[in-house]
Design a protein around this motif. Sequence first.
Motif, PDB file in Angstrom:
ATOM      1  N   MET A  59      54.360  22.889   2.906  1.00 50.69           N
ATOM      2  CA  MET A  59      54.561  23.292   4.492  1.00 50.69           C
ATOM      3  C   MET A  59      54.597  24.677   4.490  1.00 50.69           C
ATOM      4  O   MET A  59      54.915  25.527   3.514  1.00 50.69           O
ATOM      5  CB  MET A  59      56.075  22.530   4.887  1.00 50.69           C
ATOM      6  N   ALA A  60      54.133  25.214   5.776  1.00 52.17           N
ATOM      7  CA  ALA A  60      54.242  26.571   6.051  1.00 52.17           C
ATOM      8  C   ALA A  60      54.923  26.999   7.254  1.00 52.17           C
ATOM      9  O   ALA A  60      55.025  26.217   8.062  1.00 52.17           O
ATOM     10  CB  ALA A  60      52.733  26.954   6.157  1.00 52.17           C
ATOM     11  N   TRP A  61      55.357  28.145   7.183  1.00 54.69           N
ATOM     12  CA  TRP A  61      56.117  28.530   8.470  1.00 54.69           C
ATOM     13  C   TRP A  61      55.331  28.213   9.804  1.00 54.69           C
ATOM     14  O   TRP A  61      55.774  27.939  10.867  1.00 54.69           O
ATOM     15  CB  TRP A  61      56.469  30.070   8.388  1.00 54.69           C
ATOM     16  N   GLN A  62      53.814  28.365   9.799  1.00 58.72           N
ATOM     17  CA  GLN A  62      53.032  28.621  10.858  1.00 58.72           C
ATOM     18  C   GLN A  62      52.694  27.062  10.988  1.00 58.72           C
ATOM     19  O   GLN A  62      51.956  27.119  11.965  1.00 58.72           O
ATOM     20  CB  GLN A  62      51.929  29.558  10.727  1.00 58.72           C
ATOM     21  N   LEU A  63      52.798  26.217  10.302  1.00 49.26           N
ATOM     22  CA  LEU A  63      52.316  24.751  10.596  1.00 49.26           C
ATOM     23  C   LEU A  63      53.681  23.688  10.696  1.00 49.26           C
ATOM     24  O   LEU A  63      54.508  24.061  10.336  1.00 49.26           O
ATOM     25  CB  LEU A  63      51.666  24.410   9.218  1.00 49.26           C
ATOM     26  N   ARG A  64      53.289  22.939  11.535  1.00 48.59           N
ATOM     27  CA  ARG A  64      54.237  21.676  11.743  1.00 48.59           C
ATOM     28  C   ARG A  64      53.750  20.287  11.004  1.00 48.59           C
ATOM     29  O   ARG A  64      54.438  19.331  10.968  1.00 48.59           O
ATOM     30  CB  ARG A  64      54.528  21.482  13.199  1.00 48.59           C
ATOM     31  N   LEU A  65      52.289  20.478  10.337  1.00 50.14           N
ATOM     32  CA  LEU A  65      51.891  19.486   9.498  1.00 50.14           C
ATOM     33  C   LEU A  65      51.479  20.052   8.260  1.00 50.14           C
ATOM     34  O   LEU A  65      51.607  21.309   7.972  1.00 50.14           O
ATOM     35  CB  LEU A  65      50.707  18.981  10.130  1.00 50.14           C
ATOM     36  N   PRO A  66      51.427  19.273   7.111  1.00 51.81           N
ATOM     37  CA  PRO A  66      51.263  19.666   5.925  1.00 51.81           C
ATOM     38  C   PRO A  66      50.219  20.783   5.608  1.00 51.81           C
ATOM     39  O   PRO A  66      48.897  20.217   6.285  1.00 51.81           O
ATOM     40  CB  PRO A  66      51.315  18.392   4.906  1.00 51.81           C
ATOM     41  N   GLY A  67      50.357  21.683   5.079  1.00 49.02           N
ATOM     42  CA  GLY A  67      49.045  22.582   4.911  1.00 49.02           C
ATOM     43  C   GLY A  67      48.030  22.121   3.859  1.00 49.02           C
ATOM     44  O   GLY A  67      47.033  22.264   3.529  1.00 49.02           O
ATOM     45  N   ARG A  68      48.682  21.140   2.776  1.00 48.80           N
ATOM     46  CA  ARG A  68      47.976  20.671   1.808  1.00 48.80           C
ATOM     47  C   ARG A  68      48.860  19.627   1.248  1.00 48.80           C
ATOM     48  O   ARG A  68      50.116  19.588   1.198  1.00 48.80           O
ATOM     49  CB  ARG A  68      47.481  21.577   0.508  1.00 48.80           C
ATOM     50  N   THR A  69      48.341  18.461   0.679  1.00 46.44           N
ATOM     51  CA  THR A  69      48.867  17.487  -0.076  1.00 46.44           C
ATOM     52  C   THR A  69      48.291  17.225  -1.466  1.00 46.44           C
ATOM     53  O   THR A  69      47.099  17.311  -1.368  1.00 46.44           O
ATOM     54  CB  THR A  69      48.881  16.191   0.923  1.00 46.44           C
ATOM     55  N   ASP A  70      49.218  16.953  -2.279  1.00 42.17           N
ATOM     56  CA  ASP A  70      48.787  16.670  -3.432  1.00 42.17           C
ATOM     57  C   ASP A  70      49.387  15.497  -4.280  1.00 42.17           C
ATOM     58  O   ASP A  70      50.289  15.247  -3.954  1.00 42.17           O
ATOM     59  CB  ASP A  70      49.031  17.933  -4.747  1.00 42.17           C
ATOM     60  N   VAL A  71      48.586  14.751  -5.234  1.00 39.61           N
ATOM     61  CA  VAL A  71      49.186  13.582  -5.597  1.00 39.61           C
ATOM     62  C   VAL A  71      49.973  13.959  -6.820  1.00 39.61           C
ATOM     63  O   VAL A  71      49.473  14.607  -7.544  1.00 39.61           O
ATOM     64  CB  VAL A  71      47.919  12.508  -6.169  1.00 39.61           C
ATOM     65  N   THR A  72      51.145  13.255  -7.210  1.00 38.56           N
ATOM     66  CA  THR A  72      52.149  13.644  -7.979  1.00 38.56           C
ATOM     67  C   THR A  72      52.261  12.436  -9.133  1.00 38.56           C
ATOM     68  O   THR A  72      52.733  12.714 -10.242  1.00 38.56           O
ATOM     69  CB  THR A  72      53.401  14.065  -7.446  1.00 38.56           C
ATOM     70  N   ALA A  73      51.815  11.401  -8.547  1.00 30.89           N
ATOM     71  CA  ALA A  73      51.803  10.021  -9.419  1.00 30.89           C
ATOM     72  C   ALA A  73      51.058   8.932  -8.704  1.00 30.89           C
ATOM     73  O   ALA A  73      50.834   8.887  -7.599  1.00 30.89           O
ATOM     74  CB  ALA A  73      53.473   9.415  -9.421  1.00 30.89           C
ATOM     75  N   ASP A  74      50.179   8.357  -9.790  1.00 32.44           N
ATOM     76  CA  ASP A  74      49.287   7.170  -9.279  1.00 32.44           C
ATOM     77  C   ASP A  74      49.048   6.497 -10.260  1.00 32.44           C
ATOM     78  O   ASP A  74      48.416   6.706 -11.340  1.00 32.44           O
ATOM     79  CB  ASP A  74      47.907   8.020  -9.164  1.00 32.44           C
ATOM     80  N   ASN A  75      49.845   5.257 -10.380  1.00 33.55           N
ATOM     81  CA  ASN A  75      49.662   4.168 -11.593  1.00 33.55           C
ATOM     82  C   ASN A  75      50.178   2.978 -10.766  1.00 33.55           C
ATOM     83  O   ASN A  75      50.210   2.788  -9.688  1.00 33.55           O
ATOM     84  CB  ASN A  75      50.728   4.596 -12.598  1.00 33.55           C
ATOM     85  N   GLU A  76      50.446   1.693 -11.665  1.00 39.20           N
ATOM     86  CA  GLU A  76      50.869   0.727 -11.206  1.00 39.20           C
ATOM     87  C   GLU A  76      51.645  -0.063 -12.329  1.00 39.20           C
ATOM     88  O   GLU A  76      51.684   0.300 -13.484  1.00 39.20           O
ATOM     89  CB  GLU A  76      49.845  -0.157 -10.549  1.00 39.20           C
ATOM     90  N   SER A  77      52.218  -1.380 -11.853  1.00 32.78           N
ATOM     91  CA  SER A  77      52.779  -1.929 -13.116  1.00 32.78           C
ATOM     92  C   SER A  77      52.741  -3.538 -12.533  1.00 32.78           C
ATOM     93  O   SER A  77      52.337  -3.848 -11.429  1.00 32.78           O
ATOM     94  CB  SER A  77      54.307  -1.736 -13.070  1.00 32.78           C
ATOM     95  N   ALA A  78      52.708  -4.420 -13.729  1.00 32.84           N
ATOM     96  CA  ALA A  78      52.439  -5.606 -13.649  1.00 32.84           C
ATOM     97  C   ALA A  78      53.802  -6.522 -14.124  1.00 32.84           C
ATOM     98  O   ALA A  78      54.219  -6.280 -15.196  1.00 32.84           O
ATOM     99  CB  ALA A  78      51.333  -6.280 -14.439  1.00 32.84           C
ATOM    100  N   LYS A  79      54.164  -7.101 -13.263  1.00 30.83           N
ATOM    101  CA  LYS A  79      55.487  -8.118 -13.690  1.00 30.83           C
ATOM    102  C   LYS A  79      55.094  -9.579 -13.733  1.00 30.83           C
ATOM    103  O   LYS A  79      54.221 -10.173 -12.937  1.00 30.83           O
ATOM    104  CB  LYS A  79      56.549  -8.025 -12.373  1.00 30.83           C
ATOM    105  N   ILE A  80      55.409 -10.406 -14.913  1.00 30.74           N
ATOM    106  CA  ILE A  80      55.186 -11.456 -15.165  1.00 30.74           C
ATOM    107  C   ILE A  80      56.406 -12.316 -15.585  1.00 30.74           C
ATOM    108  O   ILE A  80      57.356 -11.472 -15.873  1.00 30.74           O
ATOM    109  CB  ILE A  80      54.145 -11.768 -16.435  1.00 30.74           C
ATOM    110  N   VAL A  81      56.466 -13.592 -15.272  1.00 33.30           N
ATOM    111  CA  VAL A  81      57.452 -14.284 -15.641  1.00 33.30           C
ATOM    112  C   VAL A  81      57.005 -15.513 -16.491  1.00 33.30           C
ATOM    113  O   VAL A  81      56.597 -16.454 -16.108  1.00 33.30           O
ATOM    114  CB  VAL A  81      58.424 -15.123 -14.573  1.00 33.30           C
ATOM    115  N   CYS A  82      57.115 -15.301 -17.873  1.00 32.79           N
ATOM    116  CA  CYS A  82      56.700 -16.416 -18.874  1.00 32.79           C
ATOM    117  C   CYS A  82      57.585 -17.654 -18.935  1.00 32.79           C
ATOM    118  O   CYS A  82      58.835 -17.442 -19.340  1.00 32.79           O
ATOM    119  CB  CYS A  82      56.345 -15.823 -20.218  1.00 32.79           C
TER     120      CYS A  82
END
Length: 217
Positions: free
Chosen positions: A81-104
């Motif tokens: 965020m910036a002082w002169q903006l009310r919307l994000p100036g930029r956005t960065d991905v900090t996590a991108d994964n998944e998980s799989a849950k199974i019940v055997c």
Amino acid sequence: MPTATWDSLFDGRPELIRKMLFGSVFVKDYDPATSLATFSPFDATTGGLDATALGTGWTDLGYLDESGVEFTPTFTTADTMAWQLRLPGRTDVTADNESAKIVCLQSDPAVEALYYNKPLATAPTLGTSGYKITKDKTPNLIYRSALFIGVDGSGGSVQYAAKLYPMCLMTKPDKQSWQAKTENQFTMTLTPYWDSVAGFAIATWHDGPGWRAYATP
């Protein structure tokens, strides 16, 4: 100006609504000497499942409970965020994964080896006399390869969806209840990691005779 109705613009195709009616989860101990970069569970000619590929070191975990496999994505971002903006100036991905849950639902050596973080290769065979699994003083993290296959339709219209974690860990064994009303369950969460040998963390396929039929107008 030409006009149109919603009916003439709508391009929905109900035959593309998929349900994974059946499926299997295959696992094996991770082997960095064997790359899964070009692995496919499907026959290149027919689009059917490749019995040779699935029979090479993979172990089917058998029956799962009715929820099948639950894939949960993890996607987070950080905004600048910036002082002169009310919307994000930029956005960065900090996590991108998944998980799989199974019940055997099956109490067999392969399922218990996965649940208790033991090598699948050294798991006793079913019915072994004196079968025993011990908990180590220092926990071990044993990497696996996991393959998930979903089946929709049947016969000549069958379609498959598959997902591969070339390198993953069982990161969360859930609670067990020993009681008369409920079967003994092995609930586990599998988390994929970047596999430098395969060159990816997750791969997804669609194939089968029903899928290939879409290529014909």
